[in-house]
Design an enzyme around this catalytic site. Sequence first.
Site, mmCIF file in Angstrom:
data_model
loop_
_atom_site.group_PDB
_atom_site.id
_atom_site.type_symbol
_atom_site.label_atom_id
_atom_site.label_comp_id
_atom_site.label_asym_id
_atom_site.label_seq_id
_atom_site.Cartn_x
_atom_site.Cartn_y
_atom_site.Cartn_z
ATOM 1 N N HIS A 1 -27.108 37.843 48.723
ATOM 2 C CA HIS A 1 -28.417 36.634 49.093
ATOM 3 C C HIS A 1 -28.158 37.250 50.540
ATOM 4 O O HIS A 1 -29.198 37.620 51.161
ATOM 5 C CB HIS A 1 -27.978 34.923 48.568
ATOM 6 C CG HIS A 1 -28.820 34.558 49.448
ATOM 7 N ND1 HIS A 1 -28.277 33.172 50.001
ATOM 8 C CD2 HIS A 1 -29.950 34.738 49.921
ATOM 9 C CE1 HIS A 1 -29.610 32.957 50.384
ATOM 10 N NE2 HIS A 1 -30.280 33.137 50.078
ATOM 11 N N TYR B 1 -33.010 29.876 39.767
ATOM 12 C CA TYR B 1 -31.414 30.524 41.137
ATOM 13 C C TYR B 1 -32.343 31.583 41.795
ATOM 14 O O TYR B 1 -32.794 32.110 42.872
ATOM 15 C CB TYR B 1 -30.765 30.106 40.696
ATOM 16 C CG TYR B 1 -29.664 30.877 41.625
ATOM 17 C CD1 TYR B 1 -29.771 30.191 42.666
ATOM 18 C CD2 TYR B 1 -28.897 31.218 42.346
ATOM 19 C CE1 TYR B 1 -28.004 29.432 43.655
ATOM 20 C CE2 TYR B 1 -28.113 32.470 43.196
ATOM 21 C CZ TYR B 1 -27.330 31.806 43.357
ATOM 22 O OH TYR B 1 -26.973 31.883 44.767
ATOM 23 N N HIS C 1 -21.431 29.862 42.520
ATOM 24 C CA HIS C 1 -22.343 28.722 41.843
ATOM 25 C C HIS C 1 -22.390 28.754 40.714
ATOM 26 O O HIS C 1 -23.322 29.620 39.424
ATOM 27 C CB HIS C 1 -23.679 28.086 42.691
ATOM 28 C CG HIS C 1 -24.046 28.461 43.858
ATOM 29 N ND1 HIS C 1 -23.824 27.160 44.591
ATOM 30 C CD2 HIS C 1 -24.284 29.399 44.847
ATOM 31 C CE1 HIS C 1 -24.014 27.436 46.005
ATOM 32 N NE2 HIS C 1 -24.303 29.050 46.034
ATOM 33 N N HIS D 1 -19.126 35.814 51.229
ATOM 34 C CA HIS D 1 -20.231 35.798 51.826
ATOM 35 C C HIS D 1 -20.659 34.134 52.407
ATOM 36 O O HIS D 1 -19.708 33.475 52.911
ATOM 37 C CB HIS D 1 -21.112 35.155 49.554
ATOM 38 C CG HIS D 1 -22.441 34.810 50.933
ATOM 39 N ND1 HIS D 1 -23.634 35.016 51.983
ATOM 40 C CD2 HIS D 1 -23.404 33.699 49.803
ATOM 41 C CE1 HIS D 1 -24.646 34.902 52.010
ATOM 42 N NE2 HIS D 1 -24.582 33.431 51.173
ATOM 43 N N HIS E 1 -32.482 24.531 50.901
ATOM 44 C CA HIS E 1 -33.246 25.159 52.397
ATOM 45 C C HIS E 1 -34.803 24.700 51.394
ATOM 46 O O HIS E 1 -35.110 26.431 51.103
ATOM 47 C CB HIS E 1 -32.830 26.041 53.038
ATOM 48 C CG HIS E 1 -32.295 27.027 51.949
ATOM 49 N ND1 HIS E 1 -32.872 27.769 51.239
ATOM 50 C CD2 HIS E 1 -31.087 27.856 52.252
ATOM 51 C CE1 HIS E 1 -31.549 28.665 50.271
ATOM 52 N NE2 HIS E 1 -30.639 28.859 51.372
ATOM 53 N N GLU F 1 -22.678 32.719 54.195
ATOM 54 C CA GLU F 1 -23.409 31.499 54.338
ATOM 55 C C GLU F 1 -22.076 29.749 54.226
ATOM 56 O O GLU F 1 -21.763 29.882 52.853
ATOM 57 C CB GLU F 1 -24.534 31.262 53.221
ATOM 58 C CG GLU F 1 -25.233 29.738 53.060
ATOM 59 C CD GLU F 1 -26.969 30.365 52.668
ATOM 60 O OE1 GLU F 1 -26.662 30.785 51.333
ATOM 61 O OE2 GLU F 1 -27.449 29.220 53.098
ATOM 62 N N ASP G 1 -23.052 35.304 45.201
ATOM 63 C CA ASP G 1 -24.557 33.770 44.907
ATOM 64 C C ASP G 1 -24.431 34.621 43.906
ATOM 65 O O ASP G 1 -25.658 33.338 42.677
ATOM 66 C CB ASP G 1 -25.700 34.146 45.684
ATOM 67 C CG ASP G 1 -25.110 32.645 47.164
ATOM 68 O OD1 ASP G 1 -24.523 32.109 46.676
ATOM 69 O OD2 ASP G 1 -25.683 33.164 48.502
ATOM 70 N N ASP H 1 -22.248 27.033 52.743
ATOM 71 C CA ASP H 1 -22.233 26.776 51.611
ATOM 72 C C ASP H 1 -20.995 27.112 50.973
ATOM 73 O O ASP H 1 -20.084 26.802 50.297
ATOM 74 C CB ASP H 1 -23.074 26.706 51.173
ATOM 75 C CG ASP H 1 -23.675 28.002 49.913
ATOM 76 O OD1 ASP H 1 -23.842 28.631 51.231
ATOM 77 O OD2 ASP H 1 -24.104 27.781 49.341
HETATM 78 FE FE1 FEO Z 1 -26.197 32.645 50.468
HETATM 79 FE FE2 FEO Z 1 -24.835 29.502 47.818
HETATM 80 O O1 FEO Z 1 -25.156 30.587 49.299
#
Ligand code: FEO
Length: 397
Positions: free
Chosen positions: A148, A195, A228, A82, A28, A84, A167, A86
Site C-alpha cells: 500500500h 478493503y 489484516h 510494511h 483514516h 505503516e 496489506d 498499524d
Molecule cells: Fe498500509 Fe495495514 O497498513
Amino acid sequence: MKDVFKAQKVTDSVWWVGAIDWSIRDFHGYHTGRGTTYNAFLVMADKVTLIDTVKAGFGKEMLARIGSVIDPQKIDFLVSNHSEPDHTGSIVETINAIKPEKVFASSMGAKALYAHFDLPCEVTVVSDGEQLDLGSKTITFAETRMCHWPDSMVSYLHEDKLLFSQDVFGMHLAGHSLFDDQCDRALLEQEAAKYYANILLPLSISVKKALAKLSDLGAECKIVAPDHGPIWRSDPQWIMDAYAKWAAQPRTNKAVVVYDTMWGSTDLMARAVGEGLAAGGAIVRLMPLSGEHRSDIATEILDAGALIVGAPTINNQVFPSLADCLSYLKGLRPIGLVGGVFGSFGWGGGAVKSLAGTLEKMNVEQLAEPVCSQYVPDSDVLKNCYDLGQLIAKRIT
Ligand code: FEO
C-alpha cells in the site's frame, strides 16, 4: 499475559502472534465497523523469524502470544514488510524486547522506519527477489511498491508455500476465526471488496504489477497470510482472482445515487432518478449521506457502472456532506463511470455547478445537463430526473 493471549497455529512451523482490535471504527476515513486485526507471524526455523509487528498499544498482546510458544529473546530475525504504523507502531518496543540479530526491510521500508522511529538498531535492506536463508527454511522477498505504501513488500516462505502479503489480500475484520473457512463467506467477500475499494483502488496499476510479480515468482501459494483479517487457506486463488478483477474495474449495470437533502427536495429528486434507473433496467443503489458512510459508497462504486450525485445549495456552496464524500471518492480514482448531476436551491444556486465540476475532474462521463429545482421540484422537474435515470440506465444496461 501469555496464559491468556496465546499464539494460534497456522502450519506446523508458523504461528499467528498478532493482535485483535475490536474497537477501531475509523481507519483514516474508512469506517471499520467490524474492527480489525494486526497480524504478525512467527516462523519457527533454525533462524526464528518474526514477520511484522502490531500497532502501538498492542505490543504486549503480541509479545504475550509469542511467549506462549517461545522465549521472545530466541527470535533471530524481524522482517518488516510494511512500515505503516498499524504494523510498526510497536516495533521499537518489540526490538527492545526480542533483541533480534537482524531487522530486514525494503530500501523504502528502511527509510520509512528511520523516519518514523528512533530505532535501537540498524535495518538491513533486502532487495527485490532476494532470498533469506533461515537454515531449515527460505524466504523470498518481493517488492510490491504502492501496495500500500512505497515500502511495501511481501515475503514468500517456500517450504510452507505461504505468502506473507502485508496489506494486500487483507480486510478489516476483528475476530478469533483465524482462517477463511472458519468465517461466513459472504461477509469475507464483502469486507475484502470494501478493503480493496477503500485502500487499493487508486493503486490498481500497482496491484496489477504485484500480481504479475507473484506469478513470476512461481509462488504456488497454498496459504495467503495478510496483515489484516483472516488467512486464506481454503481457496487462496479466490482472493487473487478477485484482486485481478477489481484492479481491472469492470463496470456493471448498477447505478449508485449519492445525495443529501435539506428540506426534502433533493431527496424527492433522487427518488425520481431512481425510478427512471429502475425502469431502464439498472440495479439501483440510492445512498443518502444522512445514513451512509463514504467508505460504504466507495465499496458500491467498485463495480458500479454509473455514479449520479445530488445536493442542495447552502450559502451558494454544495451541501457539505457531498463535498466530503466526493473529495474522498475522487482520491480513490475510479475509472470508466458514467453519471449525472441533480440538485435544488432557493434563491442562489451553486451546488450543481460544483458537483458537475467535480465529476468532470473525476472523469465521470456526464450524459446530460444537470437537473435543477428551485425550492420544491414540480412534476416537470421530477420527469426530468426520471428521464436522467432512464438515459443513464440505457447506457449501462
Ligand atoms: Fe498500509 Fe495495514 O497498513
